[in-house]
Design an enzyme around this catalytic site. Structure first.
Site, PDB file in Angstrom:
ATOM      1  N   PRO A  25      32.804  43.291  35.898  1.00 22.12           N
ATOM      2  CA  PRO A  25      33.313  44.283  34.942  1.00 22.12           C
ATOM      3  C   PRO A  25      34.784  44.636  35.108  1.00 22.12           C
ATOM      4  CG  PRO A  25      31.875  45.280  36.588  1.00 22.12           C
ATOM      5  CD  PRO A  25      31.738  43.811  36.747  1.00 22.12           C
ATOM      6  N   ASN A  26      35.405  44.817  33.973  1.00 24.18           N
ATOM      7  CA  ASN A  26      36.799  45.268  33.831  1.00 24.18           C
ATOM      8  C   ASN A  26      37.840  44.199  34.146  1.00 24.18           C
ATOM      9  OD1 ASN A  26      36.298  48.049  33.038  1.00 24.18           O
ATOM     10  ND2 ASN A  26      35.508  48.322  35.103  1.00 24.18           N
ATOM     11  N   ARG A  33      46.549  46.173  32.487  1.00 23.33           N
ATOM     12  CA  ARG A  33      46.439  47.515  33.072  1.00 23.33           C
ATOM     13  C   ARG A  33      46.603  47.406  34.589  1.00 23.33           C
ATOM     14  NH1 ARG A  33      45.023  48.129  28.318  1.00 23.33           N
ATOM     15  NH2 ARG A  33      43.557  49.635  27.435  1.00 23.33           N
ATOM     16  N   TYR A  38      46.507  45.043  40.532  1.00 19.36           N
ATOM     17  CA  TYR A  38      45.791  43.792  40.286  1.00 19.36           C
ATOM     18  C   TYR A  38      46.678  42.631  39.831  1.00 19.36           C
ATOM     19  CZ  TYR A  38      41.666  46.739  40.710  1.00 19.36           C
ATOM     20  OH  TYR A  38      40.705  47.589  41.197  1.00 19.36           O
ATOM     21  N   ASN A  89      33.623  36.986  41.474  1.00 24.24           N
ATOM     22  CA  ASN A  89      34.219  38.285  41.762  1.00 24.24           C
ATOM     23  C   ASN A  89      33.345  39.306  41.035  1.00 24.24           C
ATOM     24  OD1 ASN A  89      35.590  40.645  42.054  1.00 24.24           O
ATOM     25  ND2 ASN A  89      37.600  39.827  41.451  1.00 24.24           N
ATOM     26  N   ALA A  92      33.232  45.869  40.672  1.00 28.95           N
ATOM     27  CA  ALA A  92      32.592  47.071  41.221  1.00 28.95           C
ATOM     28  C   ALA A  92      31.147  46.821  41.645  1.00 28.95           C
ATOM     29  CB  ALA A  92      32.646  48.199  40.190  1.00 28.95           C
ATOM     30  N   GLU A 113      32.393  34.582  47.433  1.00 31.15           N
ATOM     31  CA  GLU A 113      32.761  35.902  46.902  1.00 31.15           C
ATOM     32  C   GLU A 113      34.282  36.040  46.986  1.00 31.15           C
ATOM     33  OE1 GLU A 113      30.948  39.098  49.123  1.00 31.15           O
ATOM     34  OE2 GLU A 113      32.297  40.589  48.240  1.00 31.15           O
ATOM     35  N   HIS A 115      37.877  38.390  45.884  1.00 32.82           N
ATOM     36  CA  HIS A 115      38.462  39.643  45.406  1.00 32.82           C
ATOM     37  C   HIS A 115      39.973  39.506  45.336  1.00 32.82           C
ATOM     38  CE1 HIS A 115      34.671  41.753  45.707  1.00 32.82           C
ATOM     39  NE2 HIS A 115      34.497  41.158  46.870  1.00 32.82           N
ATOM     40  N   ARG A 122      41.309  49.667  50.988  1.00 38.78           N
ATOM     41  CA  ARG A 122      41.064  50.606  49.888  1.00 38.78           C
ATOM     42  C   ARG A 122      40.014  51.646  50.299  1.00 38.78           C
ATOM     43  NH1 ARG A 122      40.717  47.387  44.319  1.00 38.78           N
ATOM     44  NH2 ARG A 122      40.928  49.556  43.621  1.00 38.78           N
TER      45      ARG A 122
HETATM   46  O1  CA2 Z   1      39.810  43.314  44.309  1.00 33.76           O
HETATM   47  C1  CA2 Z   1      38.943  42.941  43.522  1.00 33.76           C
HETATM   48  O2  CA2 Z   1      38.931  41.833  42.999  1.00 33.76           O
HETATM   49  C2  CA2 Z   1      37.827  43.911  43.118  1.00 33.76           C
HETATM   50  O3  CA2 Z   1      36.636  43.134  42.963  1.00 33.76           O
HETATM   51  C3  CA2 Z   1      38.269  44.513  41.806  1.00 33.76           C
HETATM   52  C4  CA2 Z   1      37.285  45.543  41.290  1.00 33.76           C
HETATM   53  C5  CA2 Z   1      36.987  46.586  42.362  1.00 33.76           C
HETATM   54  O4  CA2 Z   1      35.983  47.479  41.899  1.00 33.76           O
HETATM   55  C6  CA2 Z   1      36.529  45.957  43.661  1.00 33.76           C
HETATM   56  O5  CA2 Z   1      36.344  46.971  44.616  1.00 33.76           O
HETATM   57  C7  CA2 Z   1      37.564  44.962  44.164  1.00 33.76           C
HETATM   58  C8  CA2 Z   1      37.861  46.248  40.048  1.00 33.76           C
HETATM   59  C9  CA2 Z   1      38.141  45.312  38.925  1.00 33.76           C
HETATM   60  C10 CA2 Z   1      38.853  46.079  37.834  1.00 33.76           C
HETATM   61  O6  CA2 Z   1      39.767  45.215  37.215  1.00 33.76           O
HETATM   62  C11 CA2 Z   1      40.810  45.772  36.557  1.00 33.76           C
HETATM   63  C12 CA2 Z   1      41.821  44.921  36.186  1.00 33.76           C
HETATM   64  C13 CA2 Z   1      42.914  45.428  35.534  1.00 33.76           C
HETATM   65  C14 CA2 Z   1      42.989  46.767  35.230  1.00 33.76           C
HETATM   66  C15 CA2 Z   1      41.973  47.618  35.600  1.00 33.76           C
HETATM   67  C16 CA2 Z   1      40.870  47.107  36.246  1.00 33.76           C
END
Ligand code: CA2
Length: 159
Positions: A25-26, A33, A38, A89, A92, A113, A115, A122
């Site tokens: 997700p996201n 964003r 990221y 990946n 969340a 896996e 990230h 974090r």
């Molecule tokens: O570091 C990573 O790849 C994470 O999997 C990213 C997740 C986070 O919940 C994990 O703890 C670590 C969040 C992905 C959200 O992606 C976004 C990308 C651009 C803008 C906002 C969110």
């Protein structure tokens, strides 16, 4: 045998390795964003690079991004019989989803896996992963490069 020889191509294709890249997700928001967290690379750019890496090794790379936990479970279940492994990946859901863990285990296929960020740098709630103890390996903290390293590791193991 002349016309039957046309079957040679599908047979050759079926022997190609196939790997799925699964984004949780996201991650569709990448590049638009929170670039300070990221990075500026988009998901499309990441996927293109992974497909090119696969093509260079004659591996089919299929990429998918889904926001829902159930959608991810269903997709992994359906892809399982058709792929040799996964790079995932789970975003969340890494920290919450027994269902995604179980779906990956049920495929019987190895997965890496990945990230973008170093989750240990974090919040504490990101320090636990429901996947890491059953993953082939785990790569984090290198931004988009984490995916490249994860795919390289998976392909190396698949041989
Ligand atoms: O570091 C990573 O790849 C994470 O999997 C990213 C997740 C986070 O919940 C994990 O703890 C670590 C969040 C992905 C959200 O992606 C976004 C990308 C651009 C803008 C906002 C969110």
């Amino acid at each position: 045998m002349s016309s039957a020889s046309s079957a040679a191509t599908p047979v050759a294709d079926s022997t190609r390795r196939r790997v799925a890249i699964v984004h949780g997700p996201n991650l569709n928001l990448l590049g638009s964003r929170e670039p300070e967290k990221y990075g500026r690379v988009t998901l499309t750019e990441i996927d293109e690079r992974l497909r090119a890496m696969g093509a260079a090794r004659e591996v089919d790379v299929e990429c998918i991004q889904l926001n829902g936990e159930g959608e991810l479970v269903t997709w992994i279940q359906q892809a399982g019989p058709h792929v040799d492994g996964f790079v995932i990946n789970p975003a969340a859901y890494t920290h919450t989803s027994v269902a995604i863990r179980d779906a990956l285990l049920a495929t019987g296929k190895p997965f890496v896996e990945v990230h973008l960020t170093n989750v240990y740098a974090r919040e504490p709630f990101r320090h636990h992963s429901f996947l890491s103890d059953v993953a082939l390996g785990r790569v984090m903290g290198f931004g988009a490069l984490s995916y490249d390293l994860g795919l390289t590791g998976l392909l190396d193991r698949l041989g």
